[in-house]
Design a protein around this motif. Structure first.
Motif, PDB file in Angstrom:
ATOM      1  N   SER A  29       0.774  -1.225  -0.050  1.00  8.62           N
ATOM      2  CA  SER A  29      -0.029  -0.084   0.019  1.00  8.62           C
ATOM      3  C   SER A  29       0.832   1.276  -0.044  1.00  8.62           C
ATOM      4  CB  SER A  29      -1.004  -0.011   1.290  1.00  8.62           C
ATOM      5  OG  SER A  29      -0.391   0.159   2.373  1.00  8.62           O
ATOM      6  N   VAL A  30       0.424   2.363  -0.634  1.00 10.54           N
ATOM      7  CA  VAL A  30       1.033   3.511  -0.632  1.00 10.54           C
ATOM      8  C   VAL A  30       0.674   4.502   0.436  1.00 10.54           C
ATOM      9  CG1 VAL A  30       1.443   5.586  -2.218  1.00 10.54           C
ATOM     10  CG2 VAL A  30       1.242   3.085  -3.152  1.00 10.54           C
ATOM     11  N   PRO A  31       1.334   5.087   1.185  1.00 12.07           N
ATOM     12  CA  PRO A  31       0.824   5.899   2.235  1.00 12.07           C
ATOM     13  C   PRO A  31       0.216   7.127   1.576  1.00 12.07           C
ATOM     14  CG  PRO A  31       3.178   6.124   2.286  1.00 12.07           C
ATOM     15  CD  PRO A  31       2.682   4.938   1.275  1.00 12.07           C
ATOM     16  N   ARG A  32      -0.966   7.492   2.291  1.00 10.13           N
ATOM     17  CA  ARG A  32      -1.544   8.629   1.734  1.00 10.13           C
ATOM     18  C   ARG A  32      -0.953  10.027   1.689  1.00 10.13           C
ATOM     19  NH1 ARG A  32      -7.882   9.074   2.940  1.00 10.13           N
ATOM     20  NH2 ARG A  32      -6.805  10.610   4.329  1.00 10.13           N
ATOM     21  N   ARG A  33      -0.591  11.026   1.060  1.00 10.77           N
ATOM     22  CA  ARG A  33      -0.183  12.083   1.524  1.00 10.77           C
ATOM     23  C   ARG A  33      -1.038  13.145   2.306  1.00 10.77           C
ATOM     24  NH1 ARG A  33       1.459  16.309  -3.010  1.00 10.77           N
ATOM     25  NH2 ARG A  33       1.817  17.907  -1.882  1.00 10.77           N
ATOM     26  N   ARG A  34      -0.771  13.653   3.341  1.00 10.42           N
ATOM     27  CA  ARG A  34      -1.530  14.714   4.169  1.00 10.42           C
ATOM     28  C   ARG A  34      -1.669  15.960   3.586  1.00 10.42           C
ATOM     29  NH1 ARG A  34      -0.225  14.393  10.332  1.00 10.42           N
ATOM     30  NH2 ARG A  34      -1.965  15.511  10.244  1.00 10.42           N
ATOM     31  N   ARG A  35      -2.831  16.327   3.625  1.00 12.95           N
ATOM     32  CA  ARG A  35      -3.218  17.775   3.011  1.00 12.95           C
ATOM     33  C   ARG A  35      -2.246  18.896   3.965  1.00 12.95           C
ATOM     34  NH1 ARG A  35      -9.483  17.718   1.871  1.00 12.95           N
ATOM     35  NH2 ARG A  35      -9.563  18.040   4.002  1.00 12.95           N
ATOM     36  N   ARG A  36      -1.880  20.005   3.037  1.00 12.12           N
ATOM     37  CA  ARG A  36      -1.529  21.147   4.000  1.00 12.12           C
ATOM     38  C   ARG A  36      -2.631  21.750   4.537  1.00 12.12           C
ATOM     39  NH1 ARG A  36       2.203  25.632   1.270  1.00 12.12           N
ATOM     40  NH2 ARG A  36       1.871  27.128   2.688  1.00 12.12           N
ATOM     41  N   LEU A  37      -2.426  22.214   5.792  1.00 10.41           N
ATOM     42  CA  LEU A  37      -3.152  22.838   6.738  1.00 10.41           C
ATOM     43  C   LEU A  37      -3.613  24.443   6.117  1.00 10.41           C
ATOM     44  CD1 LEU A  37      -2.018  22.176  10.491  1.00 10.41           C
ATOM     45  CD2 LEU A  37      -4.011  21.508   9.382  1.00 10.41           C
ATOM     46  N   PRO A  38      -4.750  24.765   6.203  1.00 10.89           N
ATOM     47  CA  PRO A  38      -5.079  26.300   5.638  1.00 10.89           C
ATOM     48  C   PRO A  38      -4.210  27.151   6.384  1.00 10.89           C
ATOM     49  CG  PRO A  38      -6.966  25.049   6.322  1.00 10.89           C
ATOM     50  CD  PRO A  38      -6.196  24.221   6.726  1.00 10.89           C
ATOM     51  N   ASP A  39      -3.825  28.271   5.814  1.00  5.83           N
ATOM     52  CA  ASP A  39      -3.013  29.330   6.434  1.00  5.83           C
ATOM     53  C   ASP A  39      -3.083  29.922   7.710  1.00  5.83           C
ATOM     54  OD1 ASP A  39      -1.357  28.993   3.993  1.00  5.83           O
ATOM     55  OD2 ASP A  39      -2.409  30.926   3.219  1.00  5.83           O
ATOM     56  N   GLU A  40      -4.560  30.017   7.763  1.00  7.79           N
ATOM     57  CA  GLU A  40      -4.935  30.742   9.327  1.00  7.79           C
ATOM     58  C   GLU A  40      -4.702  29.595  10.150  1.00  7.79           C
ATOM     59  OE1 GLU A  40      -8.705  29.226   7.254  1.00  7.79           O
ATOM     60  OE2 GLU A  40      -6.893  30.540   6.616  1.00  7.79           O
TER      61      GLU A  40
END
Length: 146
Positions: free
Chosen positions: A2-13
């Motif tokens: 399985s390929v690890p999922r890439r985490r989404r970047r947090l919003p700027d605020e």
């Protein structure tokens, strides 16, 4: 494999609030160290260090609350219009606990109920009600005394 999922970047605020929280925590810990050392030394720096430590604790809690609020605001922005929950469309929602009936004696807890609570009976089109419509509720009006 399985390929690890890439985490989404947090919003700027949210990231900015997290950076402020870490900085506030760092200054609070510096105040704790200064207050501890000045109390051992019997220095005049104890009072200002304790005040800085108290303000730092208040500021850290404020920043943590700001992180929670900014995450909620960012999650609301990501919701599609008309959805009731943030992950709309990702998977089917399960029934809430209040809608599940209690298990009967002899019934396993993990058995599915036969009929869902949310199913509405089929309504017949243009079906007349047997009862006549009720008049609207009228509240009592008090008359002023002479």
């Amino acid at each position: 494999m399985s390929v690890p999922r890439r985490r989404r970047r947090l919003p700027d605020e949210v990231r900015a609030a997290a950076v402020r929280a870490v900085l506030s925590l760092a200054f609070t810990l510096v105040g704790v160290v200064v207050a501890t050392l000045s109390s051992y030394a019997g220095s005049w720096m104890l009072t200002p260090a304790l005040m800085a430590m108290g303000l730092g604790v208040f500021g850290t809690m404020w920043c943590l609350l700001e992180i929670l609020i900014s995450r909620q605001v960012a999650a609301q922005r990501m919701r599609p219009p008309g959805s009731a929950y943030p992950m709309a469309g990702s998977r089917t929602p399960s029934e809430p606990l209040a809608a599940r009936p209690f298990p009967r004696p002899g019934q396993s807890v993990h058995q599915q109920p036969q009929q869902s609570v949310y199913r509405q009976p089929q309504q017949q089109p243009h079906q007349q009600s047997q009862r006549p419509p009720q008049p609207p509720h009228q509240s009592r009006v008090s008359t002023p005394r002479p």
